[in-house]
Write a protein that holds these residues in place. Structure first.
Motif, short mmCIF file in Angstrom:
data_model
loop_
_atom_site.label_atom_id
_atom_site.label_comp_id
_atom_site.label_asym_id
_atom_site.label_seq_id
_atom_site.Cartn_x
_atom_site.Cartn_y
_atom_site.Cartn_z
N VAL A 58 85.38 24.81 -26.13
CA VAL A 58 85.11 24.92 -27.56
C VAL A 58 84.20 26.11 -27.85
N PRO A 59 83.08 26.30 -27.16
CA PRO A 59 82.26 27.47 -27.45
C PRO A 59 83.00 28.80 -27.16
N LEU A 90 86.24 29.35 -27.44
CA LEU A 90 87.17 29.58 -28.55
C LEU A 90 86.44 30.04 -29.80
N ARG A 91 85.27 29.50 -30.05
CA ARG A 91 84.49 29.94 -31.21
C ARG A 91 84.08 31.41 -31.08
N ARG A 92 83.64 31.77 -29.87
CA ARG A 92 83.24 33.16 -29.65
C ARG A 92 84.42 34.11 -29.83
N LYS A 98 87.04 33.58 -31.68
CA LYS A 98 87.39 33.61 -33.10
C LYS A 98 86.46 34.52 -33.89
N GLN A 99 85.21 34.56 -33.54
CA GLN A 99 84.23 35.36 -34.26
C GLN A 99 84.18 36.81 -33.80
N ASP A 100 84.66 37.05 -32.58
CA ASP A 100 84.61 38.41 -32.04
C ASP A 100 85.69 39.27 -32.72
#
Length: 192
Positions: free
Chosen positions: A9-10, A12-14, A16-18
């Protein structure tokens, strides 16, 4: 299982934000369009330039032929030899030809082509005005007076696209009509 989910999860979040490299994806989509647009500009520019060069050439050749009171085979050969220099940087050779026709009429006879010469290139085209000794195919609105000569000059050019080879080749034709400045130019003197 929950531990691998917790680490994903972290990550995928990174991701998505990158936004690093996002411009590369956009550029990958836009670059082919820009290149095609640029090639189209070059192709259209070349087509317009060849048309302008043909019009300039046909007028220059007609002007050279009508300068003197008489015309000879030698003078016509010189004019046809000048045609490739006028057309530069475009090559004439097998792709072009210049045709000069003297069209005249008398009080008793209808208009006819008194003489016709071609040169400047080796393209196999016949004059749209007709052949020597016959009645000419004159454009609508072009009228002639008795004992008047018109020198009809044509240039043909076999145009092939430079970049977009899928566009069909076409025959370009330009024409010019001049009256002799001094004489009638109803005959061509023999070569010296």
């Amino acid at each position: 299982m929950s531990r691998s989910r917790n680490t994903m999860v972290p990550l995928l979040r990174r991701l998505k934000q990158d936004e690093h490299g996002a411009i590369l994806a956009e550029l990958a989509f836009a670059l082919p369009l820009f290149i095609t647009f640029l090639m189209g500009i070059v192709e259209v520019g070349n087509y317009l330039l060849i048309n302008l060069k043909l019009q300039h050439s046909v007028v220059s050749i007609a002007d050279l032929v009508t300068r003197d009171e008489e015309i000879s085979e030698d003078v016509l050969a010189d004019v046809f030899n000048a045609a490739p220099q006028i057309m530069a940087p475009f090559q004439m050779g097998d792709d072009a030809i210049v045709i000069v026709s003297a069209i005249s009429q008398t009080e008793d006879d209808p208009a006819s082509i008194y003489w016709q010469r071609s040169g400047g290139g080796t393209l196999g085209m016949a004059s749209d005005f007709g052949i020597e000794g016959e009645a000419p195919n004159l454009p609508d609105g072009l009228t002639m007076r008795d004992d008047e000569t018109i020198l009809a000059t044509e240039i043909f050019y076999a145009y092939e696209p430079v970049i977009f080879q899928f566009i069909p080749a076409q025959m370009l034709r330009k024409q010019s009509f001049f009256r002799p400045r001094i004489g009638a130019l109803q005959a061509v003197d023999a070569a010296e």
